[in-house]
Motif scaffolding. Structure first.
Motif, short mmCIF file in Angstrom:
data_model
loop_
_atom_site.label_atom_id
_atom_site.label_comp_id
_atom_site.label_asym_id
_atom_site.label_seq_id
_atom_site.Cartn_x
_atom_site.Cartn_y
_atom_site.Cartn_z
N ASP A 115 -88.89 -48.24 -59.49
CA ASP A 115 -89.18 -49.20 -60.53
C ASP A 115 -90.62 -49.63 -60.38
OD1 ASP A 115 -88.29 -52.54 -61.43
OD2 ASP A 115 -88.60 -50.83 -62.74
N THR A 116 -91.22 -50.11 -61.44
CA THR A 116 -92.61 -50.54 -61.41
C THR A 116 -92.73 -51.92 -60.78
OG1 THR A 116 -93.04 -49.30 -63.41
CG2 THR A 116 -94.67 -50.95 -62.80
N PRO A 117 -93.56 -52.11 -59.75
CA PRO A 117 -93.69 -53.42 -59.13
C PRO A 117 -94.41 -54.40 -60.04
CG PRO A 117 -95.29 -51.89 -58.19
CD PRO A 117 -94.39 -51.09 -59.10
N SER A 118 -94.18 -55.69 -59.81
CA SER A 118 -94.77 -56.70 -60.69
C SER A 118 -95.64 -57.70 -59.97
CB SER A 118 -93.65 -57.47 -61.41
OG SER A 118 -92.90 -58.22 -60.48
N THR A 119 -95.70 -57.65 -58.62
CA THR A 119 -96.54 -58.57 -57.88
C THR A 119 -97.42 -57.80 -56.93
OG1 THR A 119 -94.80 -58.84 -56.22
CG2 THR A 119 -94.86 -60.47 -57.99
N ALA A 120 -98.52 -58.42 -56.50
CA ALA A 120 -99.46 -57.74 -55.62
C ALA A 120 -98.81 -57.47 -54.28
CB ALA A 120 -100.70 -58.60 -55.44
N PRO A 121 -98.94 -56.25 -53.74
CA PRO A 121 -98.31 -55.94 -52.47
C PRO A 121 -98.98 -56.64 -51.30
CG PRO A 121 -99.65 -54.09 -53.21
CD PRO A 121 -99.62 -55.08 -54.32
N SER A 122 -98.20 -56.88 -50.25
CA SER A 122 -98.72 -57.44 -49.02
C SER A 122 -97.87 -56.91 -47.88
CB SER A 122 -98.66 -58.97 -49.06
OG SER A 122 -97.32 -59.41 -49.16
N ALA A 123 -98.23 -57.23 -46.65
CA ALA A 123 -97.40 -56.83 -45.52
C ALA A 123 -96.16 -57.70 -45.46
CB ALA A 123 -98.21 -56.96 -44.24
N PHE A 124 -95.09 -57.14 -44.93
CA PHE A 124 -93.90 -57.98 -44.74
C PHE A 124 -93.96 -58.66 -43.38
CE2 PHE A 124 -92.51 -53.53 -43.75
CZ PHE A 124 -92.27 -53.67 -42.39
N ALA A 125 -93.28 -59.81 -43.25
CA ALA A 125 -93.22 -60.52 -41.98
C ALA A 125 -92.13 -59.94 -41.08
CB ALA A 125 -92.98 -62.00 -42.22
N TYR A 126 -91.09 -59.40 -41.70
CA TYR A 126 -90.04 -58.68 -41.00
C TYR A 126 -89.51 -57.62 -41.96
CZ TYR A 126 -87.43 -62.35 -43.46
OH TYR A 126 -86.96 -63.22 -44.41
N ASP A 127 -88.97 -56.55 -41.42
CA ASP A 127 -88.61 -55.38 -42.22
C ASP A 127 -87.46 -55.71 -43.19
OD1 ASP A 127 -88.08 -52.89 -43.27
OD2 ASP A 127 -87.61 -51.94 -41.34
N PRO A 128 -87.69 -55.63 -44.51
CA PRO A 128 -86.63 -55.90 -45.47
C PRO A 128 -85.68 -54.74 -45.70
CG PRO A 128 -88.63 -55.38 -46.64
CD PRO A 128 -88.98 -55.36 -45.17
N THR A 129 -85.81 -53.67 -44.91
CA THR A 129 -84.91 -52.52 -45.03
C THR A 129 -84.21 -52.21 -43.71
OG1 THR A 129 -86.61 -50.87 -44.49
CG2 THR A 129 -86.44 -51.55 -46.79
N GLY A 130 -84.23 -53.15 -42.78
CA GLY A 130 -83.68 -52.90 -41.46
C GLY A 130 -82.18 -52.65 -41.44
N LEU A 131 -81.47 -53.14 -42.45
CA LEU A 131 -80.01 -52.95 -42.52
C LEU A 131 -79.61 -51.84 -43.46
CD1 LEU A 131 -78.94 -56.71 -42.74
CD2 LEU A 131 -78.90 -55.25 -40.71
N THR A 132 -80.57 -51.22 -44.11
CA THR A 132 -80.27 -50.23 -45.16
C THR A 132 -80.83 -48.85 -44.86
OG1 THR A 132 -82.24 -50.87 -46.41
CG2 THR A 132 -80.20 -52.04 -46.92
N GLY A 133 -81.19 -48.61 -43.61
CA GLY A 133 -81.70 -47.31 -43.26
C GLY A 133 -83.02 -46.98 -43.92
N GLY A 134 -83.84 -48.00 -44.16
CA GLY A 134 -85.15 -47.79 -44.77
C GLY A 134 -85.16 -47.79 -46.29
N GLN A 135 -84.00 -47.99 -46.92
CA GLN A 135 -83.92 -48.02 -48.38
C GLN A 135 -84.21 -49.43 -48.88
OE1 GLN A 135 -80.11 -46.50 -49.56
NE2 GLN A 135 -80.36 -44.59 -48.44
N LEU A 136 -85.14 -49.53 -49.80
CA LEU A 136 -85.49 -50.82 -50.37
C LEU A 136 -84.77 -50.99 -51.70
CD1 LEU A 136 -88.95 -52.46 -50.31
CD2 LEU A 136 -87.64 -52.48 -52.43
N TYR A 137 -84.11 -52.13 -51.87
CA TYR A 137 -83.35 -52.39 -53.08
C TYR A 137 -83.77 -53.72 -53.67
CZ TYR A 137 -80.57 -55.66 -50.30
OH TYR A 137 -80.18 -56.70 -49.50
N ARG A 138 -83.63 -53.85 -54.98
CA ARG A 138 -83.90 -55.12 -55.66
C ARG A 138 -83.42 -55.02 -57.10
NH1 ARG A 138 -88.54 -54.84 -58.82
NH2 ARG A 138 -90.02 -53.18 -58.36
N TRP A 139 -83.50 -56.16 -57.80
CA TRP A 139 -83.12 -56.21 -59.20
C TRP A 139 -84.27 -55.76 -60.09
CZ3 TRP A 139 -78.08 -57.49 -60.26
CH2 TRP A 139 -77.36 -58.06 -59.20
#
Length: 210
Positions: free
Chosen positions: A13-37
């Motif tokens: 999907d096309t992102p809508s906000t400027a990227p930055s580094a994460f403070a902690y991995d938001p894919t740590g429970l999903t095997g590296g898969q990033l999900y969102r609405w």
């Protein structure tokens, strides 16, 4: 506090906000898969009635929603509680009542005891809809709570904040107890690290859209 199920991811999907580094991995429970609405999505949260703790859960959801909605994140997801199952995107229930939706055999719903458990099932880059077992309507994300395990150190408000964080896309845990997404949640205050991680993931192309 979450277990997220997914199969066959192949979408973005096309992102809508400027990227930055994460403070902690938001894919740590999903095997590296990033999900969102999807961008601009209003996500309706439905609390399943019928359990002895449903009023407590509703109060905790009502407290959590404006806290997550206050996080600056561009034109992205907005949470709203609904009393109508036909509008539900996320359903929250206490484990003293049966699972309120039908889940696919390909994505087993865990029966293991946990204070909080967040679930969805993905196929070909999209979360599948989960029909309610009665009364019509569908949901995409399920949050199961175990009120019997709530303690003063792990309060219900903090657990609901945490699980809604998973429901909006944070598929990982923080290593700091000062963050909402700490594995044993103790706070209802969205930290700078929570904010940074949420904004990061909402700026990325998604492997799975909810």
């Amino acid at each position: 506090m979450a277990a997220l199920a997914g199969i066959g991811v192949a979408s973005c999907d096309t992102p809508s906000t400027a990227p930055s580094a994460f403070a902690y991995d938001p894919t740590g429970l999903t095997g590296g898969q990033l999900y969102r609405w999807d961008n601009g999505r209003r996500v309706n949260v439905y609390v399943m009635p019928g359990s002895a703790g449903s009023s407590q859960i509703t109060a905790a959801v009502d407290a959590a929603i404006p806290r997550w909605n206050a996080v600056p994140r561009g034109e992205t997801v907005t949470l709203r509680r609904t009393a109508t199952p036909a509008e539900a995107n996320v359903v929250v229930y206490d484990n003293t009542t049966p699972l309120p939706v039908i889940t696919p055999a390909a994505c087993p719903f865990s029966s293991a005891s946990a204070l909080g458990y967040t679930y969805f099932c993905a196929h070909n880059g999209r979360a599948v809809t989960l029909p309610f077992t009665a009364g019509g309507g569908v949901a995409t994300v399920v949050i199961r709570l175990d009120l019997a395990r709530v303690t003063t150190r792990l309060p219900l408000d903090a657990v609901v904040m945490h699980e809604l964080g998973h429901a909006i896309g944070i598929g990982g845990h923080s290593d700091s107890e000062n963050d909402v997404m700490f594995a044993a949640p103790q706070t209802t205050t969205v930290s700078g690290r929570d904010t940074q991680t949420l904004r990061y993931l909402l700026a990325q192309r998604a492997d799975v859209l909810l």
